[in-house]
Design a protein around this motif. Structure first.
Motif, PDB file in Angstrom:
ATOM      1  N   GLU A 246       0.819  -1.211   0.000  1.00 10.81           N
ATOM      2  CA  GLU A 246       0.000   0.000   0.000  1.00 10.81           C
ATOM      3  C   GLU A 246       0.851   1.259   0.000  1.00 10.81           C
ATOM      4  O   GLU A 246       0.492   2.264  -0.630  1.00 10.81           O
ATOM      5  CB  GLU A 246      -0.911  -0.014   1.227  1.00 10.81           C
ATOM      6  N   ALA A 247       1.960   1.238   0.693  1.00 11.42           N
ATOM      7  CA  ALA A 247       2.830   2.417   0.748  1.00 11.42           C
ATOM      8  C   ALA A 247       3.357   2.775  -0.639  1.00 11.42           C
ATOM      9  O   ALA A 247       3.416   3.949  -1.015  1.00 11.42           O
ATOM     10  CB  ALA A 247       3.982   2.164   1.715  1.00 11.42           C
ATOM     11  N   ALA A 248       3.725   1.775  -1.410  1.00 15.29           N
ATOM     12  CA  ALA A 248       4.226   2.023  -2.768  1.00 15.29           C
ATOM     13  C   ALA A 248       3.138   2.642  -3.639  1.00 15.29           C
ATOM     14  O   ALA A 248       3.419   3.495  -4.490  1.00 15.29           O
ATOM     15  CB  ALA A 248       4.708   0.715  -3.385  1.00 15.29           C
ATOM     16  N   ILE A 266      -9.969  -5.732  -2.369  1.00 13.14           N
ATOM     17  CA  ILE A 266      -9.094  -4.556  -2.379  1.00 13.14           C
ATOM     18  C   ILE A 266      -9.837  -3.408  -3.060  1.00 13.14           C
ATOM     19  O   ILE A 266     -10.350  -3.559  -4.168  1.00 13.14           O
ATOM     20  CB  ILE A 266      -7.786  -4.818  -3.146  1.00 13.14           C
ATOM     21  N   GLY A 267      -9.878  -2.266  -2.393  1.00 14.58           N
ATOM     22  CA  GLY A 267     -10.487  -1.088  -2.977  1.00 14.58           C
ATOM     23  C   GLY A 267      -9.622   0.137  -2.761  1.00 14.58           C
ATOM     24  O   GLY A 267      -8.898   0.231  -1.753  1.00 14.58           O
ATOM     25  N   ALA A 275      -7.601   9.433 -10.682  1.00 12.79           N
ATOM     26  CA  ALA A 275      -6.661   8.920  -9.678  1.00 12.79           C
ATOM     27  C   ALA A 275      -7.080   7.526  -9.218  1.00 12.79           C
ATOM     28  O   ALA A 275      -6.229   6.652  -8.992  1.00 12.79           O
ATOM     29  CB  ALA A 275      -6.586   9.878  -8.494  1.00 12.79           C
ATOM     30  N   ALA A 276      -8.404   7.314  -9.072  1.00  8.50           N
ATOM     31  CA  ALA A 276      -8.884   5.988  -8.664  1.00  8.50           C
ATOM     32  C   ALA A 276      -8.534   4.942  -9.715  1.00  8.50           C
ATOM     33  O   ALA A 276      -8.113   3.819  -9.390  1.00  8.50           O
ATOM     34  CB  ALA A 276     -10.393   6.031  -8.436  1.00  8.50           C
ATOM     35  N   ILE A 277      -8.695   5.294 -10.995  1.00  9.97           N
ATOM     36  CA  ILE A 277      -8.362   4.369 -12.075  1.00  9.97           C
ATOM     37  C   ILE A 277      -6.862   4.086 -12.101  1.00  9.97           C
ATOM     38  O   ILE A 277      -6.422   2.935 -12.279  1.00  9.97           O
ATOM     39  CB  ILE A 277      -8.834   4.936 -13.431  1.00  9.97           C
ATOM     40  N   LYS A 278      -6.054   5.140 -11.920  1.00  8.53           N
ATOM     41  CA  LYS A 278      -4.605   4.947 -11.891  1.00  8.53           C
ATOM     42  C   LYS A 278      -4.201   4.047 -10.716  1.00  8.53           C
ATOM     43  O   LYS A 278      -3.322   3.187 -10.845  1.00  8.53           O
ATOM     44  CB  LYS A 278      -3.901   6.298 -11.795  1.00  8.53           C
ATOM     45  N   GLY A 279      -4.841   4.232  -9.568  1.00 10.79           N
ATOM     46  CA  GLY A 279      -4.557   3.391  -8.419  1.00 10.79           C
ATOM     47  C   GLY A 279      -4.937   1.944  -8.678  1.00 10.79           C
ATOM     48  O   GLY A 279      -4.193   1.011  -8.318  1.00 10.79           O
ATOM     49  N   GLN A 280      -6.077   1.741  -9.297  1.00  9.49           N
ATOM     50  CA  GLN A 280      -6.506   0.385  -9.646  1.00  9.49           C
ATOM     51  C   GLN A 280      -5.510  -0.266 -10.599  1.00  9.49           C
ATOM     52  O   GLN A 280      -5.109  -1.419 -10.405  1.00  9.49           O
ATOM     53  CB  GLN A 280      -7.894   0.440 -10.288  1.00  9.49           C
ATOM     54  N   LEU A 283      -2.259  -1.297  -8.831  1.00 10.03           N
ATOM     55  CA  LEU A 283      -2.381  -2.493  -7.996  1.00 10.03           C
ATOM     56  C   LEU A 283      -2.570  -3.753  -8.831  1.00 10.03           C
ATOM     57  O   LEU A 283      -2.110  -4.830  -8.449  1.00 10.03           O
ATOM     58  CB  LEU A 283      -3.528  -2.316  -7.005  1.00 10.03           C
ATOM     59  N   TYR A 284      -3.253  -3.652  -9.970  1.00 14.60           N
ATOM     60  CA  TYR A 284      -3.348  -4.813 -10.856  1.00 14.60           C
ATOM     61  C   TYR A 284      -1.957  -5.245 -11.326  1.00 14.60           C
ATOM     62  O   TYR A 284      -1.682  -6.435 -11.492  1.00 14.60           O
ATOM     63  CB  TYR A 284      -4.231  -4.499 -12.070  1.00 14.60           C
TER      64      TYR A 284
END
Length: 733
Positions: A246-248, A266-267, A275-280, A283-284
């Motif tokens: 998560e930190a990364a 995971i959400g 930003a939400a899409i970039k975060g998703q 993580l993928y």
């Protein structure tokens, strides 16, 4: 739209009290019957029997308009317009003076799901009866105030008047109160010959709003202070999370407000959608999963589902099925897994505030969803308020309930802000519940006159409904939390057997269903088992007609005794009389009565087949439908037209593909659908029967269209396609 809170808004009764409304009860008499009007003495609709008070269905507003409540939601079928029509008709109001509230757990009656082509039969008729009862009561009350008999009063445009010029508005009559009487039979309905709105093509107001790009769908809804979220799905149904940094993520993607990790769920929540899409995406790419091989890749699916353990049930039996080696005709038909493939991916907004959870969703059942969420999240029913907002395309159980559960879980982890969560196209394709694959094995005999002597069907299928229904184990994110729930399948065999019994007169008949648990997630898809069953039955009817050396139309008619069924087929025959076919062209027909109790539908298809390339071009589709009394003629035609085109897409192009781990049909290339350029001319003829009850028609055309197309392909090129879809390799050569 203002931010919503649940405080004081969890029930219809609290809603009315909060608006300053008192209640008043009147006694209902048979006033209209005394002046020779039409009286309904039949059984009340199920929804009205569960919610018998007039105030559950409508209320009179201070300005004289009427607000109507329905527990059904708008799926694109035009129910908002049709229900407003029947209410306005019975109350002699113009359409613009009727306001409709759809599917809200704090305001509307609980009508469970918008499904089964039952909205007109159940909800619209409940509103019709409640409005008729309200009219009668309003006239009686007005008669008391004006000192005139009811027979001397006229109700028009929300005003009751006498010949002498005295007038009262509906609000004046009630003095700010509402009608709390129960609706009881007999009910005096408006005479059909006086209708101004019902049976007319009243335009849908929402179509213009869609064209203008106004806020219509859940995807368009924006609330003050709203944040955005995305969910990271496992690599397969059985995958497990091994590592997540998560930190990364926070260092790599600015704007992340919170990461929620709960077992394999995971959400990410962010200030804006990008930003939400970039975060998703991050993580993928960086989360590590164990992904086992669990799916039967590389095997014949038709063979595989027949070999699975099955629960056998005899759903129909008549006469005696002969044994031995007598002359019989046998054929096997197959339907693959199909997607809902909603054009707008599933979307929901959730707000957790003050211990209460508010959900905006395009679920087809806001009350069952509420019941499932409150059990899953350990809240009371009063703490969960679910409001329906139309989605962009779905007939059946797609990802709407799942995305609402996703959003609810994240909103509880990030209280005080509306959390908007929209699935991606890839998520929608890969994780929605599909329509089950089906295998139908048919056997029949013919007597010396060319009539069917016996009929036998064995049907293999998974369930056709895993809707939440108050059970949280049917919500996708519930499988992935640290304390996961195991899916409790409903085993809804009624959906499997839907239309499995032919609507023809056959002396000896046996139908067995073999319910299996297939490899993919499944639930309700438009028409449930009827699409596969009618495809098989009506394809087989054509094959039997050929064996009997009969014309396909004549063969069907000689096996029918229901005059309404005969009428739709003979009208279809008249429409086809002038049609000519050239080399490589063919016309096929088909017929079914949906559920064997609802709308009658006869379909014809004209196709052109390029045998060298194996391509099938649809040239024209015809349908003749009898849905009893027509409420909105344009809406009924639209339902049949849309059903035919959707079925054509299923029949010619669609099939869910998967490898050993998960579904591989994740976009419109790997899961092709009919495009605008493929759509043929479509003609729908409606047999209006104003003296008959209205019948559900939204799912009447799917099965007949599939068989009509396949029968047309056979006539065009001589290739009989029994396993769908109709791919080029099946008709080439």
């Amino acid at each position: 739209m203002k931010k919503s809170s649940l405080a004081g808004a969890v029930s219809r009764r609290k809603f009315l009290k909060g608006a300053g409304c008192l209640t008043v009860a009147f006694s209902m008499t048979d006033t209209w019957a005394a002046v020779g009007e039409v009286v309904a003495n039949d059984r009340l609709p199920d929804s009205l029997r569960r919610h018998p008070r007039v105030s559950a269905w409508l209320e009179v507003l201070a300005d004289g308009r009427v607000r109507v409540f329905t527990g059904k939601t708008e799926l694109g079928q035009g129910i908002r317009t049709a229900i407003a029509q029947v209410a306005a008709e019975e109350l002699d109001l113009p359409m613009e003076r009727v306001e409709l509230v759809l599917a809200d757990t704090g305001r509307t009656p609980d009508e469970r799901y918008t499904a089964g082509s039952a909205s007109i039969e159940s909800s619209a008729m409940s509103v019709r009866y409640a409005a008729a009862a309200a009219r009668q009561l309003l006239l009686e009350r007005a008669a008391q105030k004006l000192g005139r008999p009811v027979a001397q009063l006229q109700l028009e445009n929300g005003v009751v008047s006498t010949a002498g010029g005295k007038k009262l508005t509906l609000a004046d009559i009630l003095d700010g109160k509402q009608i709390e009487d129960e609706v009881r039979l007999p009910i005096t309905l408006k005479p059909k010959h006086t209708y101004r709105l019902v049976r007319k093509e009243v335009p849908r107001s929402d179509i213009g709003r869609m064209v203008r790009g106004e806020q219509v769908h859940i995807h368009d809804l924006r609330l003050p202070g709203m944040v955005h979220a995305r969910v990271i799905r496992p690599g397969s149904y059985q995958a497990r999370l091994k590592k997540l940094d998560e930190a990364a993520l926070r260092q790599a993607v600015p704007g992340i407000l919170k990461t929620v990790v709960d077992g394999n769920f995971i959400g990410v929540i962010a200030a804006d959608e990008y930003a939400a899409i970039k975060g998703q995406t991050y993580l993928y790419q960086h989360a590590e999963w164990s992904v086992p091989d669990t799916l039967p890749a590389g095997k014949s699916l038709a063979y595989h589902i027949k070999e699975l353990p099955a629960k056998t049930e005899r759903v129909a039996e008549k006469g005696i099925i002969p044994s031995g080696s007598g002359a019989v005709i046998k054929a096997s038909y197959f339907k693959p897994y199909l997607m809902h493939g909603s054009i707008g991916p599933s979307c929901a907004i959730a707000l957790f505030e003050g211990g209460n959870l508010q959900i905006w969703t395009h679920s087809q059942g806001v009350f069952p969803l509420r019941d499932a969420l409150q059990k899953w999240l350990k809240l009371s029913a009063e703490q969960v308020h679910v409001t329906a907002v139309p989605g962009s395309g779905c007939y059946g159980h797609n990802g709407a309930d799942d995305v609402a559960a996703d959003a609810a879980l994240l909103a509880m982890a990030y209280p005080g802000k509306p959390v908007r969560l929209q699935w991606s196209r890839e998520e929608e394709h890969a994780w929605e519940p599909y329509g089950s694959a089906m295998l139908m094995e048919l056997e029949a005999g013919l007597d010396n006159a060319g009539k069917i002597s016996h009929w036998k069907l064995d049907l293999w299928s998974d369930t056709h409904s895993n809707r939440p229904g108050g059970d949280p184990s049917k919500l996708l994110p519930a499988w992935h939390r640290k304390e996961p729930l195991t899916l409790k399948t409903s085993g809804f065999s009624g959906g499997t057997a839907r239309n499995s019994e032919p609507y023809y007169t056959i002396p000896n008949l046996q139908i067995d269903t073999h319910s299996i648990a297939g490899p993919l997630r499944v639930s309700a898809l438009r028409s449930l088992g009827a699409y596969g069953n009618v495809f098989a039955i009506e394809s087989f009817m054509d094959e039997l007609a050929e064996k009997a050396e009969k014309d396909p139309m004549a063969f069907r008619l000689m096996h029918l005794s229901d005059q309404r069924a005969i009428t739709v087929l003979t009208k279809l025959q008249e429409l086809l009389a002038a049609q000519k076919v050239s080399s490589g062209e063919g016309i096929g027909i088909s017929f079914a009565r949906y559920k064997n109790t609802s709308a009658y539908c006869a379909v014809a298809a004209k196709v052109a087949v390029n045998a060298k390339e194996g391509s099938v071009q649809m040239q024209q589709l015809w349908a003749v439908v009898d849905a009893g009394e027509v409420i909105n003629l344009d809406g009924l035609k639209n339902q049949i037209e849309g059903g035919m085109i959707q079925s054509a897409s299923w029949t010619l192009k669609e099939e869910v593909q998967f490898d050993a781990r998960h579904v591989t049909s994740r976009d419109w290339v790997s899961y092709p659908i009919v495009r605008f350029s493929d759509v043929p001319a479509v003609a729908v003829t409606v047999v209006d029967r104003p003296t008959e009850p209205p019948l559900g028609a939204g799912e009447a055309a799917q099965g007949p269209t599939a068989a009509a197309i396949v029968n047309a392909v056979y006539r065009a090129c001589g290739k009989r396609v029994r396993h769908l879809p109709v791919r080029p390799d099946k008709v080439a050569g």
